[in-house]
Design a protein around this motif. Sequence first.
Motif, PDB file in Angstrom:
ATOM      1  N   ALA A 112       5.173  -5.149   8.977  1.00  0.00           N
ATOM      2  CA  ALA A 112       4.014  -4.570   8.954  1.00  0.00           C
ATOM      3  C   ALA A 112       3.619  -4.064  10.330  1.00  0.00           C
ATOM      4  O   ALA A 112       2.148  -3.317  10.519  1.00  0.00           O
ATOM      5  N   TYR A 113       4.071  -4.570  11.326  1.00  0.00           N
ATOM      6  CA  TYR A 113       3.458  -4.409  12.776  1.00  0.00           C
ATOM      7  C   TYR A 113       3.240  -2.937  13.091  1.00  0.00           C
ATOM      8  O   TYR A 113       2.052  -2.900  13.927  1.00  0.00           O
ATOM      9  N   ALA A 114       3.919  -1.998  12.860  1.00  0.00           N
ATOM     10  CA  ALA A 114       3.747  -0.690  13.434  1.00  0.00           C
ATOM     11  C   ALA A 114       2.500   0.050  12.901  1.00  0.00           C
ATOM     12  O   ALA A 114       1.822   0.892  13.441  1.00  0.00           O
ATOM     13  N   ASP A 115       2.240  -0.488  11.717  1.00  0.00           N
ATOM     14  CA  ASP A 115       0.654   0.072  10.971  1.00  0.00           C
ATOM     15  C   ASP A 115      -0.242  -0.878  11.198  1.00  0.00           C
ATOM     16  O   ASP A 115      -1.509  -0.299  11.259  1.00  0.00           O
ATOM     17  N   ASP A 116      -0.097  -2.331  11.599  1.00  0.00           N
ATOM     18  CA  ASP A 116      -1.145  -3.315  11.835  1.00  0.00           C
ATOM     19  C   ASP A 116      -0.561  -3.999  12.936  1.00  0.00           C
ATOM     20  O   ASP A 116       0.017  -5.304  12.168  1.00  0.00           O
ATOM     21  N   PRO A 117      -0.742  -4.043  14.063  1.00  0.00           N
ATOM     22  CA  PRO A 117      -0.314  -5.046  14.827  1.00  0.00           C
ATOM     23  C   PRO A 117      -1.225  -6.307  15.235  1.00  0.00           C
ATOM     24  O   PRO A 117      -0.713  -7.058  15.985  1.00  0.00           O
ATOM     25  N   THR A 118      -2.207  -6.493  14.461  1.00  0.00           N
ATOM     26  CA  THR A 118      -3.277  -7.449  14.594  1.00  0.00           C
ATOM     27  C   THR A 118      -2.707  -9.063  13.779  1.00  0.00           C
ATOM     28  O   THR A 118      -3.244  -9.891  14.451  1.00  0.00           O
ATOM     29  N   ILE A 119      -2.054  -8.476  12.879  1.00  0.00           N
ATOM     30  CA  ILE A 119      -1.782 -10.025  12.164  1.00  0.00           C
ATOM     31  C   ILE A 119      -0.479 -10.674  12.852  1.00  0.00           C
ATOM     32  O   ILE A 119      -0.679 -11.935  12.862  1.00  0.00           O
ATOM     33  N   LEU A 120       0.447 -10.289  13.238  1.00  0.00           N
ATOM     34  CA  LEU A 120       1.791 -10.871  13.886  1.00  0.00           C
ATOM     35  C   LEU A 120       1.236 -11.870  14.900  1.00  0.00           C
ATOM     36  O   LEU A 120       1.629 -13.064  14.917  1.00  0.00           O
ATOM     37  N   PRO A 121       0.472 -11.570  15.881  1.00  0.00           N
ATOM     38  CA  PRO A 121       0.053 -12.535  17.024  1.00  0.00           C
ATOM     39  C   PRO A 121      -0.520 -13.889  16.388  1.00  0.00           C
ATOM     40  O   PRO A 121      -0.413 -14.961  16.971  1.00  0.00           O
ATOM     41  N   GLN A 122      -1.038 -13.708  15.242  1.00  0.00           N
ATOM     42  CA  GLN A 122      -1.901 -14.916  14.726  1.00  0.00           C
ATOM     43  C   GLN A 122      -0.845 -15.786  14.250  1.00  0.00           C
ATOM     44  O   GLN A 122      -1.204 -16.935  13.751  1.00  0.00           O
ATOM     45  N   TYR A 123       0.449 -15.479  13.974  1.00  0.00           N
ATOM     46  CA  TYR A 123       1.399 -16.509  13.695  1.00  0.00           C
ATOM     47  C   TYR A 123       2.080 -17.124  14.795  1.00  0.00           C
ATOM     48  O   TYR A 123       2.971 -18.106  14.662  1.00  0.00           O
ATOM     49  N   PHE A 132       5.681   6.756   0.909  1.00  0.00           N
ATOM     50  CA  PHE A 132       6.325   5.738   1.337  1.00  0.00           C
ATOM     51  C   PHE A 132       5.534   4.375   0.974  1.00  0.00           C
ATOM     52  O   PHE A 132       4.379   4.327   0.691  1.00  0.00           O
ATOM     53  N   GLN A 133       6.291   3.308   0.893  1.00  0.00           N
ATOM     54  CA  GLN A 133       5.557   1.896   0.656  1.00  0.00           C
ATOM     55  C   GLN A 133       5.259   1.186   1.841  1.00  0.00           C
ATOM     56  O   GLN A 133       6.140   1.173   2.643  1.00  0.00           O
ATOM     57  N   ARG A 134       4.042   0.905   2.038  1.00  0.00           N
ATOM     58  CA  ARG A 134       3.436   0.334   3.263  1.00  0.00           C
ATOM     59  C   ARG A 134       3.337  -1.148   2.899  1.00  0.00           C
ATOM     60  O   ARG A 134       2.536  -1.384   2.071  1.00  0.00           O
ATOM     61  N   MET A 135       3.849  -2.154   3.824  1.00  0.00           N
ATOM     62  CA  MET A 135       3.430  -3.230   3.345  1.00  0.00           C
ATOM     63  C   MET A 135       2.386  -4.020   4.453  1.00  0.00           C
ATOM     64  O   MET A 135       1.938  -3.646   5.515  1.00  0.00           O
ATOM     65  N   ILE A 136       1.552  -4.650   3.586  1.00  0.00           N
ATOM     66  CA  ILE A 136       0.180  -5.365   4.605  1.00  0.00           C
ATOM     67  C   ILE A 136       0.543  -6.734   4.514  1.00  0.00           C
ATOM     68  O   ILE A 136       0.680  -7.517   3.385  1.00  0.00           O
ATOM     69  N   ALA A 137       0.562  -7.608   5.308  1.00  0.00           N
ATOM     70  CA  ALA A 137       0.781  -9.045   5.478  1.00  0.00           C
ATOM     71  C   ALA A 137      -0.463  -9.702   5.735  1.00  0.00           C
ATOM     72  O   ALA A 137      -1.339  -9.071   6.195  1.00  0.00           O
ATOM     73  N   LEU A 138      -0.562 -10.944   5.308  1.00  0.00           N
ATOM     74  CA  LEU A 138      -1.592 -11.751   5.382  1.00  0.00           C
ATOM     75  C   LEU A 138      -1.391 -12.729   6.670  1.00  0.00           C
ATOM     76  O   LEU A 138      -0.358 -13.133   6.976  1.00  0.00           O
ATOM     77  N   PRO A 139      -2.508 -13.205   7.357  1.00  0.00           N
ATOM     78  CA  PRO A 139      -2.452 -14.023   8.510  1.00  0.00           C
ATOM     79  C   PRO A 139      -1.813 -15.511   7.920  1.00  0.00           C
ATOM     80  O   PRO A 139      -1.843 -15.674   6.498  1.00  0.00           O
ATOM     81  N   PRO A 140      -1.258 -16.342   8.764  1.00  0.00           N
ATOM     82  CA  PRO A 140      -0.987 -17.711   8.149  1.00  0.00           C
ATOM     83  C   PRO A 140      -1.950 -18.510   7.403  1.00  0.00           C
ATOM     84  O   PRO A 140      -3.086 -18.506   7.969  1.00  0.00           O
ATOM     85  N   LEU A 190       0.958  -1.114  -0.061  1.00  0.00           N
ATOM     86  CA  LEU A 190       0.058   0.135  -0.070  1.00  0.00           C
ATOM     87  C   LEU A 190       0.891   1.351   0.168  1.00  0.00           C
ATOM     88  O   LEU A 190       1.740   1.353   0.703  1.00  0.00           O
ATOM     89  N   VAL A 191       0.675   1.979  -0.917  1.00  0.00           N
ATOM     90  CA  VAL A 191       1.372   3.429  -0.883  1.00  0.00           C
ATOM     91  C   VAL A 191       0.804   4.184  -0.158  1.00  0.00           C
ATOM     92  O   VAL A 191      -0.442   4.714  -0.302  1.00  0.00           O
ATOM     93  N   ALA A 192       1.376   4.787   1.040  1.00  0.00           N
ATOM     94  CA  ALA A 192       0.718   5.767   1.918  1.00  0.00           C
ATOM     95  C   ALA A 192       0.994   7.110   1.772  1.00  0.00           C
ATOM     96  O   ALA A 192       2.179   7.205   1.746  1.00  0.00           O
ATOM     97  N   LEU A 193       0.302   8.100   1.383  1.00  0.00           N
ATOM     98  CA  LEU A 193       0.544   9.455   1.122  1.00  0.00           C
ATOM     99  C   LEU A 193      -0.421  10.350   1.873  1.00  0.00           C
ATOM    100  O   LEU A 193      -1.597  10.274   1.795  1.00  0.00           O
ATOM    101  N   VAL A 194       0.443  11.052   2.966  1.00  0.00           N
ATOM    102  CA  VAL A 194      -0.632  11.633   3.936  1.00  0.00           C
ATOM    103  C   VAL A 194      -1.294  12.686   2.906  1.00  0.00           C
ATOM    104  O   VAL A 194      -0.924  13.540   2.311  1.00  0.00           O
ATOM    105  N   GLY A 195      -2.622  13.036   3.438  1.00  0.00           N
ATOM    106  CA  GLY A 195      -3.430  13.856   2.788  1.00  0.00           C
ATOM    107  C   GLY A 195      -3.930  13.425   1.381  1.00  0.00           C
ATOM    108  O   GLY A 195      -4.441  14.507   0.680  1.00  0.00           O
ATOM    109  N   SER A 196      -3.494  12.480   0.617  1.00  0.00           N
ATOM    110  CA  SER A 196      -3.759  12.135  -0.854  1.00  0.00           C
ATOM    111  C   SER A 196      -4.461  10.828  -0.907  1.00  0.00           C
ATOM    112  O   SER A 196      -4.412  10.368  -2.049  1.00  0.00           O
ATOM    113  N   GLY A 197      -4.894  10.319  -0.072  1.00  0.00           N
ATOM    114  CA  GLY A 197      -5.355   9.142  -0.261  1.00  0.00           C
ATOM    115  C   GLY A 197      -4.507   7.814  -0.015  1.00  0.00           C
ATOM    116  O   GLY A 197      -3.454   8.096   0.022  1.00  0.00           O
TER     117      GLY A 197
END
Length: 583
Positions: free
Chosen positions: A75-86, A48-56, A16-23
């Motif tokens: 991806a943990y800093a942006d989404d901490p919910t995926i890592l615990p699933q591993y 910047f480029q932002r990684m989104i990981a999938l669950p196992p 995901l490309v994250a650009l503040v203020g531009s969607g």
Amino acid sequence: MTTTRRGWVAFVLVVLVALVGSGCTVIPLSGPNTLSEPGTGDPLTKPFQRMIALPPQPTWGPEEVIKGLQAAMAAYADDPTILPQYLTPEARSKWSPSGPVTVIEDAYDFAYPSERDGTQTVQKITVKGRWAASIKEDDAYVPTGGAWDRSFELVKVADGGYRVSSLPTGLGLLLTNSDVARAYRATNLYYVSGNTPDRLVVDRVRLRLKPTKSFAQIILERLLEQPTSALQGGAVTSSFPQGTKVEYVVWREERVVVNLSRPLDPLDPSAKAAVKAQIRYSLNMNEVAKGRTIDIQVDGEPYSLDQPDTDDQWLEDGDADPYFVSRGAIQYLGKDGPAGTVPGPAGQERTGYRDFALSKDNNALVAARTSTGISVAGLTQAGQWQEVIQGDLTAPSWHRDGSLWTFDRKNGAALRYDPAGGRGPERVEAEVKLQGLDVTRLRIARDGVRVVLSIGENTVQICALAGNGAGAKLVNFQSLATTGEGERIIDLAWADDEHLLMLVESDAGQILNQINVGDGETVGVPLKDRLQSLAGSGDRVLAWSRTGSGADIKSKIVELNQDRQTWTPKVESDASTPLFPLG
């Protein structure tokens, strides 16, 4: 039996490309994908480029799960919910994202401690890679070489897939070089010198970009915190009172508005100047808000206005005059070559004097090493050489406060001599034991805070100077560079407040490296001739080149061109050491 497999398994990632203020833009689930970094026109933002990981997934084997776990860490800093699933519940209870971030090179292998038959309930697997760096909790980036081999333990679960039941001891977040390049930015923060209150000192960190904040706000929020450990202990200070917060940073009609909260005192002019300088350089030197007026407010009320291109000398201007030594006499170096000798005895030819060093331009003094110690002379017609420190000493180095520094090799101590005070040399306290170390060089940076010491022929350590005058103390010792086997350090010189030049020699030839002392980033400089010594100031690098033998020896001064690839002769003969004031 141990087996090793190489290769990347294409598990699904979304970038995901994250650009503040531009969607934002989501790339279809076909990964992996590589995106360019488009600009937004907003001077406060870094795309910047932002990684989104999938669950196992149930079909993944141990290697795919470890790769998915590593992606979830990225991806943990942006989404901490995926890592615990591993992780299994027990592993989740023991794991913490706190502590240093481990950075390894992109390519890594897997090894299995025993033969695999696909039926094991518990599977041990080792990740074999190369250690690249650590990002400390204070955001300092520390390069680290060598192998990185760590073992993980996985168990099969009801859906047929694997979960990680045991991670390497002490492992927090594990990132690759590509992860860091995608989501972090090397950032220069500026703090006030602890011994020269009208000067700034750069502190280099790695800051993680965030889709919810502009880069400008990320910078300023970090600036309000303590500097990294390299500059703590009184080496630098901050003009921001404890409790100051960044309310917002916005861009309005070519003007950057920075709104801070109290307890800043709008009636303190010295603090106001330092606040303005810290904000200006921390934004502008990172290519944020550069060339724009910065409107600093406190609780929405006007505090200070920083106009672009204001010259206030908080940083070294980098245009110091160059000099060189010819037959023991110091000469000015003009644009096209020699431009005359300096006045007084320092401009007269002599033998027995070496390792010359110049103080600041105002009331300039020259120091040189002799067989019995260090002597000093003024650059005036009335100046006289006078021995001020005796002993087995390293080459002299001037502090910007006018004091002269060296290292007493016999007694294992740094020494400071103040010509204005008229007292003999004073021993400088250090937080580590220096006695017994083979210190061969001591060099003080022009910021008056950072100090490098070479130990023997192969190691460079860096520390900081805390306190003033006789109360100065060397603190925060860290390793900066170590040469390879068969190599030795020929010379060290400060290029500017942030970069150190290191000339290394081996049987294969010479290497000239420019090292960023904040994060260890090293850039090689091509060489043509054999060099003896270096001098740097700002963008200029001079060197003493000595080639040939016997009657055919050519001793000249050369300058590194702006392309940073080629050298131009400046003095063709009878030249030796190049010099800039300080450094």
